[in-house]
Design an enzyme around this catalytic site. Structure first.
Site, mmCIF file in Angstrom:
data_model
loop_
_atom_site.group_PDB
_atom_site.id
_atom_site.type_symbol
_atom_site.label_atom_id
_atom_site.label_comp_id
_atom_site.label_asym_id
_atom_site.label_seq_id
_atom_site.Cartn_x
_atom_site.Cartn_y
_atom_site.Cartn_z
ATOM 1 C CD GLU A 9 -3.223 50.627 115.298
ATOM 2 O OE1 GLU A 9 -2.570 51.595 114.898
ATOM 3 O OE2 GLU A 9 -3.785 50.607 116.419
ATOM 4 C CD GLU A 14 -2.377 48.056 119.632
ATOM 5 O OE1 GLU A 14 -2.354 49.290 119.777
ATOM 6 O OE2 GLU A 14 -1.709 47.444 118.770
HETATM 7 O O1 AHR Z 1 0.406 50.844 121.624
HETATM 8 C C1 AHR Z 1 1.040 51.820 120.871
HETATM 9 C C2 AHR Z 1 0.629 51.805 119.403
HETATM 10 O O2 AHR Z 1 -0.725 52.125 119.299
HETATM 11 C C3 AHR Z 1 0.730 50.490 118.691
HETATM 12 O O3 AHR Z 1 2.003 50.241 118.213
HETATM 13 C C4 AHR Z 1 -0.232 50.652 117.548
HETATM 14 O O4 AHR Z 1 -0.777 49.442 117.132
HETATM 15 C C5 AHR Z 1 -1.260 51.606 118.113
HETATM 16 O O5 AHR Z 1 -1.531 52.636 117.244
#
Ligand code: AHR
Length: 569
Positions: free
Chosen positions: A233, A368
């Site tokens: 991110e 994610e």
């Molecule tokens: O999964 C939780 C958080 O969500 C992670 O650390 C980040 O990459 C995302 O914003």
């Protein structure tokens, strides 16, 4: 629940289907049926009384489903590592070298192919050197998540003891039999430290000082880590870069990284949801020094969490979230609607990437994904971002995995966030207590798709009609995916209808179905979930299916995920 009818129980559905079958057979015998000519459904032993149809097109392969679509994500966050994975060698909890044994056993069952580590946002604050060497000498540092941890969180959720580091993670992967995917720190460590981490993991036994350090910890042979995330991110917690700035960093971090005979696959920190500019501007900058740079980028990481259940009322990150356990049928459909945006994100970013990467050398890595609810449903109070996965999340997860299968040429990997004690978890654990969540069961039910040839499959089912804040709304009635390996077809089907079962006629164009089994995950209560006390409240049930003809008729219960494993002739 404004619009809902009472849900039929499984036995009621079965009774209804037997009656329907009887009626169909009687009608067919009386010659009273209208069958479409040349359709695989015409001439079926029963008739076309089913609500829905599923047609698998054997002659329309879409591509091989990368097993890595079934990947996981683990971060030094809340109870994921400490308590979830790591219990310590001296723990009363059964463990292998400090790693929770029950977790390893479960992950072997679902054939977990790859695990991402150590974050997440944590990754860009992490110095990998803190987590190697003798455990007693490892420093304690402030965890990235310390400030947002609740007052009842254990100390090691706020202050990172580094008891679990690269060696322990590599051991964990070895026990499971999966690959490691390490996310490097781009925000706060120089590129040199990235090369050193690669050296620590991959340089041959006896070759470098770091290889010797690794050997001293009991790991003479290299870990052979192939997947490396270059930051996380980077548009946010990973450095707050512009896309152009990040592309410059990406080029620098990935230039001349030592290989040691190990193929390295670099994954770039891709967009948040529908940030099309991030994708376009990154790719434009990446190739400024030549199109050859595309070869240094294996995967482009898309992050999409399904969090906004406000039905369009707000885009506020806190206000927009729904509750994991308290929801009505409209909230259920809202999660599915929001979750289905994943398909347009995949298509949109793929198209944007293709404007520069015409040959599509770079694939998408959805590293994610999952629903993200407001706090309050954690089974272990104090575990940051832990939430309770219910049947709703299982149906959501089945829907998402099916959606990935429909794009096998685009998606190289996906990592459900996160494996244990956090967000869309497959497992929940605390001390000696452990359970598999309904999401975990879906991963088990879908594992047969890994490495299969994805096939185009047509689902025709009546739409679900419901009322969304006084307005009529619809959602699709049945969807899924199919894949083939030799003569075995795996067909997974989601029925998102909270109140009604759907009976479908299933045909495989170009083959007939010899025999098969059906495994179904459902529950009369859409909120059903597993706890440490009731580990099996939601659990898949398997039965054989009556096959032998060209068309198979099968009932998909309300709010269910089903895997049909069919032997073809
Ligand atoms: O999964 C939780 C958080 O969500 C992670 O650390 C980040 O990459 C995302 O914003």
């Amino acid at each position: 629940m404004p619009h809902m009818r009472r849900r039929k129980s499984l036995s009621e559905v079965q009774r209804m289907l037997r009656r329907r079958e009887f009626l169909c057979n009687s009608l067919a015998a009386a010659g009273g049926l209208f069958l479409i000519k040349n359709s695989p459904f015409s001439g079926a032993s029963g008739a076309s009384s089913a609500d829905s149809r599923i047609e698998v097109l054997l002659d329309e392969p879409l591509g091989i489903i990368s097993p890595n679509i079934y990947g996981h994500f683990t971060e030094h966050l809340g109870g994921v590592i400490y308590d979830g994975i790591w219990v310590g060698e001296n723990s009363k909890v059964p463990n292998v070298d400090g790693i929770r044994k029950e977790l390893v056993d479960e992950m072997r069952k679902i054939k977990a192919p790859v695990v991402r580590y150590p974050g997440g946002c944590f990754a860009d604050s992490y110095d990998w050197r803190d987590g190697i060497g003798p455990a007693a000498k490892r420093p304690t540092r402030t965890n990235f998540w310390a400030d947002s941890a609740s007052s009842d969180a254990p100390a090691n959720h706020k202050y990172e003891t580094n008891r679990f580091g690269t060696n322990e993670f590599a051991r964990f992967c070895k026990l499971i039999g999966c690959e490691a995917y390490l996310a490097a720190n781009v925000r706060s460590l120089p590129a040199e430290q990235f090369y050193r981490w690669v050296e620590y993991c991959n340089s041959p036994a006896g070759s470098t000082t770091l290889a010797e350090e690794r050997a001293a910890a009991g790991f003479a042979e290299p870990f052979g880590v192939r997947f490396w995330g270059v930051g996380n991110e980077s548009w946010g917690c990973g450095g707050n870069f512009t896309a152009q700035e990040y592309a410059v960093e990406f080029r620098r971090y990935t230039e001349w990284v030592p290989r040691y005979g190990q193929k390295l696959s670099f994954i770039g920190s891709g967009p948040n949801t529908d940030d099309w500019n991030w994708t376009r501007e990154f790719f434009e900058e990446l190739v400024r020094t030549g199109k050859g740079r595309l070869h240094s980028l294996y995967g482009w990481a898309l992050h999409y969490y399904t969090w906004n259940l406000s039905r369009g009322r707000t885009t506020d990150w806190v206000q927009g979230k729904g509750d994991a356990l308290k929801f009505d049928a409209v909230d259920w459909y809202e999660l599915m609607r929001e979750g289905e945006r994943m398909e347009s994100l995949i298509n949109g970013h793929w198209q944007g990437m293709g404007e520069i990467d015409r040959e599509h050398l770079v694939k998408l890595v959805v590293d994610e994904w999952g629903p993200w609810y407001k706090p309050g449903s954690a089974l272990t109070p104090g575990d940051q971002l832990e939430q309770m996965p219910t049947l709703r999340d299982a149906v959501f997860s089945g829907m998402t995995l099916d959606l990935f299968h429909r794009h096998p040429e685009k998606i190289a990997m996906a990592n459900c966030a996160q494996l244990i004690n956090c967000l869309n978890s497959l497992y929940l654990a605390h001390e000696d207590k452990f359970c598999v969540t309904p999401v975990g069961h879906v991963f088990g039910m879908y594992a047969g798709h890994q490495g299969g040839q994805s096939l185009r499959t047509i689902f025709s089912a009546p739409l679900i009609h419901y009322e969304r804040d006084g307005q009529p709304a619809t959602f699709w009635g049945l969807k899924g995916s199919a894949s083939l390996r030799e003569k075995e077809l795996v067909l997974t089907v989601v029925n998102p209808n909270v109140s009604d079962a759907t009976e479908a006629e299933i045909a495989v164009r170009g083959a007939s179905i010899k025999s098969g089994t059906a495994t179904t995950l459902t529950n009369p209560d859409i909120h059903a979930h597993n706890t440490f006390e009731q580990r099996d409240a939601v659990k898949p049930q398997t039965s054989s299916v009556e096959a032998g003809s060209k068309v198979l008729r099968h009932a998909f219960p309300a709010a269910s995920v089903t895997t049909l494993k069919l032997a073809l002739a």
